[in-house]
Motif scaffolding. Structure first.
Motif, PDB file in Angstrom:
ATOM      1  N   PHE A 161       0.830  -1.205   0.000  1.00  0.00           N
ATOM      2  CA  PHE A 161       0.000   0.000   0.000  1.00  0.00           C
ATOM      3  C   PHE A 161       0.867   1.259   0.000  1.00  0.00           C
ATOM      4  CE2 PHE A 161      -3.548  -2.435   2.399  1.00  0.00           C
ATOM      5  CZ  PHE A 161      -4.054  -2.916   1.196  1.00  0.00           C
ATOM      6  N   THR A 162       1.937   1.240   0.775  1.00  0.00           N
ATOM      7  CA  THR A 162       2.826   2.400   0.830  1.00  0.00           C
ATOM      8  C   THR A 162       3.507   2.616  -0.515  1.00  0.00           C
ATOM      9  OG1 THR A 162       3.183   2.041   3.207  1.00  0.00           O
ATOM     10  CG2 THR A 162       4.778   3.428   2.048  1.00  0.00           C
ATOM     11  N   ASP A 163       3.954   1.545  -1.141  1.00  0.00           N
ATOM     12  CA  ASP A 163       4.584   1.648  -2.462  1.00  0.00           C
ATOM     13  C   ASP A 163       3.574   2.152  -3.498  1.00  0.00           C
ATOM     14  OD1 ASP A 163       6.947   0.704  -1.412  1.00  0.00           O
ATOM     15  OD2 ASP A 163       6.673  -1.352  -2.138  1.00  0.00           O
ATOM     16  N   GLU A 164       2.337   1.672  -3.421  1.00  0.00           N
ATOM     17  CA  GLU A 164       1.303   2.143  -4.338  1.00  0.00           C
ATOM     18  C   GLU A 164       1.042   3.632  -4.146  1.00  0.00           C
ATOM     19  OE1 GLU A 164      -2.295  -0.052  -3.962  1.00  0.00           O
ATOM     20  OE2 GLU A 164      -1.462  -1.904  -4.776  1.00  0.00           O
ATOM     21  N   ALA A 165       1.029   4.062  -2.893  1.00  0.00           N
ATOM     22  CA  ALA A 165       0.804   5.476  -2.612  1.00  0.00           C
ATOM     23  C   ALA A 165       1.913   6.326  -3.228  1.00  0.00           C
ATOM     24  CB  ALA A 165       0.734   5.698  -1.102  1.00  0.00           C
ATOM     25  N   ILE A 166       3.138   5.900  -3.050  1.00  0.00           N
ATOM     26  CA  ILE A 166       4.268   6.650  -3.614  1.00  0.00           C
ATOM     27  C   ILE A 166       4.179   6.679  -5.135  1.00  0.00           C
ATOM     28  CG2 ILE A 166       6.772   6.607  -3.905  1.00  0.00           C
ATOM     29  CD1 ILE A 166       6.891   5.518  -0.975  1.00  0.00           C
ATOM     30  N   ALA A 167       3.833   5.544  -5.738  1.00  0.00           N
ATOM     31  CA  ALA A 167       3.706   5.478  -7.198  1.00  0.00           C
ATOM     32  C   ALA A 167       2.570   6.360  -7.704  1.00  0.00           C
ATOM     33  CB  ALA A 167       3.487   4.027  -7.639  1.00  0.00           C
ATOM     34  N   ALA A 168       1.540   6.552  -6.867  1.00  0.00           N
ATOM     35  CA  ALA A 168       0.382   7.364  -7.250  1.00  0.00           C
ATOM     36  C   ALA A 168       0.562   8.841  -6.902  1.00  0.00           C
ATOM     37  CB  ALA A 168      -0.864   6.822  -6.567  1.00  0.00           C
ATOM     38  N   ASN A 169       1.769   9.214  -6.476  1.00  0.00           N
ATOM     39  CA  ASN A 169       2.088  10.609  -6.139  1.00  0.00           C
ATOM     40  C   ASN A 169       1.343  11.113  -4.910  1.00  0.00           C
ATOM     41  OD1 ASN A 169       3.946  10.955  -8.285  1.00  0.00           O
ATOM     42  ND2 ASN A 169       2.251  11.333  -9.701  1.00  0.00           N
ATOM     43  N   VAL A 170       0.992  10.204  -4.019  1.00  0.00           N
ATOM     44  CA  VAL A 170       0.403  10.606  -2.744  1.00  0.00           C
ATOM     45  C   VAL A 170       1.478  11.306  -1.920  1.00  0.00           C
ATOM     46  CG1 VAL A 170      -0.574   9.734  -0.580  1.00  0.00           C
ATOM     47  CG2 VAL A 170      -1.279   8.734  -2.776  1.00  0.00           C
ATOM     48  N   PHE A 171       1.109  12.421  -1.274  1.00  0.00           N
ATOM     49  CA  PHE A 171       2.081  13.111  -0.421  1.00  0.00           C
ATOM     50  C   PHE A 171       1.528  13.485   0.947  1.00  0.00           C
ATOM     51  CE2 PHE A 171       0.326  16.252  -3.437  1.00  0.00           C
ATOM     52  CZ  PHE A 171      -0.279  17.146  -2.563  1.00  0.00           C
ATOM     53  N   GLY A 172       0.311  13.031   1.263  1.00  0.00           N
ATOM     54  CA  GLY A 172      -0.270  13.313   2.569  1.00  0.00           C
ATOM     55  C   GLY A 172      -1.440  12.385   2.835  1.00  0.00           C
ATOM     56  N   ALA A 173      -2.032  12.543   4.008  1.00  0.00           N
ATOM     57  CA  ALA A 173      -3.157  11.692   4.391  1.00  0.00           C
ATOM     58  C   ALA A 173      -4.203  12.532   5.126  1.00  0.00           C
ATOM     59  CB  ALA A 173      -2.669  10.563   5.295  1.00  0.00           C
ATOM     60  N   PRO A 174      -5.481  12.217   4.834  1.00  0.00           N
ATOM     61  CA  PRO A 174      -5.978  11.161   3.964  1.00  0.00           C
ATOM     62  C   PRO A 174      -5.891  11.565   2.497  1.00  0.00           C
ATOM     63  CG  PRO A 174      -7.825  12.399   4.818  1.00  0.00           C
ATOM     64  CD  PRO A 174      -6.593  12.962   5.482  1.00  0.00           C
ATOM     65  N   TRP A 175      -5.925  10.557   1.663  1.00  0.00           N
ATOM     66  CA  TRP A 175      -5.846  10.749   0.210  1.00  0.00           C
ATOM     67  C   TRP A 175      -6.865   9.800  -0.411  1.00  0.00           C
ATOM     68  CZ3 TRP A 175      -2.008  13.899  -2.187  1.00  0.00           C
ATOM     69  CH2 TRP A 175      -1.970  13.843  -3.589  1.00  0.00           C
ATOM     70  N   TYR A 176      -7.707  10.344  -1.265  1.00  0.00           N
ATOM     71  CA  TYR A 176      -8.765   9.556  -1.882  1.00  0.00           C
ATOM     72  C   TYR A 176      -8.578   9.582  -3.402  1.00  0.00           C
ATOM     73  CZ  TYR A 176     -10.619  11.459   2.527  1.00  0.00           C
ATOM     74  OH  TYR A 176     -10.777  11.889   3.831  1.00  0.00           O
ATOM     75  N   VAL A 177      -8.825   8.459  -4.053  1.00  0.00           N
ATOM     76  CA  VAL A 177      -8.750   8.387  -5.514  1.00  0.00           C
ATOM     77  C   VAL A 177     -10.050   7.795  -6.029  1.00  0.00           C
ATOM     78  CG1 VAL A 177      -7.506   7.508  -7.521  1.00  0.00           C
ATOM     79  CG2 VAL A 177      -6.243   8.071  -5.430  1.00  0.00           C
ATOM     80  N   VAL A 178     -10.748   8.564  -6.875  1.00  0.00           N
ATOM     81  CA  VAL A 178     -12.020   8.135  -7.466  1.00  0.00           C
ATOM     82  C   VAL A 178     -11.900   8.256  -8.972  1.00  0.00           C
ATOM     83  CG1 VAL A 178     -14.514   8.464  -7.501  1.00  0.00           C
ATOM     84  CG2 VAL A 178     -13.209   9.075  -5.443  1.00  0.00           C
ATOM     85  N   ASP A 179     -12.078   7.148  -9.681  1.00  0.00           N
ATOM     86  CA  ASP A 179     -11.965   7.142 -11.149  1.00  0.00           C
ATOM     87  C   ASP A 179     -10.655   7.780 -11.609  1.00  0.00           C
ATOM     88  OD1 ASP A 179     -14.491   5.960 -11.312  1.00  0.00           O
ATOM     89  OD2 ASP A 179     -15.512   7.885 -11.475  1.00  0.00           O
ATOM     90  N   GLY A 180      -9.586   7.494 -10.867  1.00  0.00           N
ATOM     91  CA  GLY A 180      -8.279   8.007 -11.236  1.00  0.00           C
ATOM     92  C   GLY A 180      -8.009   9.435 -10.801  1.00  0.00           C
TER      93      GLY A 180
END
Length: 201
Positions: free
Chosen positions: A163-182
């Motif tokens: 999950f952490t690796d996916e977050a980094i790959a998705a350019n997540v930089f904080g929390a909470p972070w939500y992704v809907v339809d990309g």
């Protein structure tokens, strides 16, 4: 096809706490499936320019306390802005949440997530402590000792890392972070936009 929202969060994040119950309610209202993804926020910060609270300038720390009080009052959610056990690592709690999802499903894991966040931010309980986590799991209706033991397995650790690796790959930089339809949304103060995304047909 059911709608999906990827939900990246850290159990020790006050902003995740503020948004959690509302996100769960919105997902139920709009029949959206939540993909629960607890992450290691320090690892995300290390590659995205974020700083742990203690390393932030005093001006930012002071303003954060003001905002925490504002949101606590606005949302009518109890919160101690300076918990007795802070700073705290969310790793053990995150692993317990993942173990709960493996053993009991997403709804149970969401409920336990809310309980853990409330325990830390409103009840001054130490979510790094094994006995506290066991008690919280028991209070949520689970076998706390068994769930804690399961949280220490390699499969749970691998999922947490994924999950952490996916977050980094998705350019997540904080929390909470939500992704809907990309489409990404950072922060519980973006939940109005998340709701609009849920409502799209």
């Amino acid at each position: 096809m059911p709608r999906v929202c990827e939900y990246y969060f850290a159990p020790q994040s006050p902003w995740s706490y503020f948004g959690h119950a509302r996100l769960v309610a919105l997902a139920r209202q709009y029949d959206v499936t939540l993909e629960l993804k607890p992450i290691s926020l320090p690892h995300v910060f290390s590659v995205s320019g974020g700083l742990p609270l203690a390393q932030r300038p005093p001006q930012r720390q002071a303003y954060r306390l003001i905002e925490l009080r504002r949101w606590s009052e606005k949302l009518n959610l109890p919160l101690n802005p300076q918990p007795r056990f802070a700073p705290v690592s969310g790793d053990a709690a995150a692993r317990l949440i993942i173990a709960a999802r493996f053993a009991h499903g997403t709804d149970a894991a969401l409920a336990l997530t809310g309980a853990i966040m409330h325990a830390f931010w409103a009840a001054d309980r130490n979510i790094m402590d094994a006995d506290t986590l066991t008690a919280l799991a028991n209070e949520a209706g689970h076998d706390g000792k068994a769930l804690l033991k399961a949280s220490e397995t390699a499969s749970v650790e691998a999922e947490y890392q994924r999950f952490t690796d996916e977050a980094i790959a998705a350019n997540v930089f904080g929390a909470p972070w939500y992704v809907v339809d990309g489409e990404p949304f950072w922060g519980q103060d973006r939940l109005d936009f998340v709701e609009a995304a849920f409502a799209r047909t």
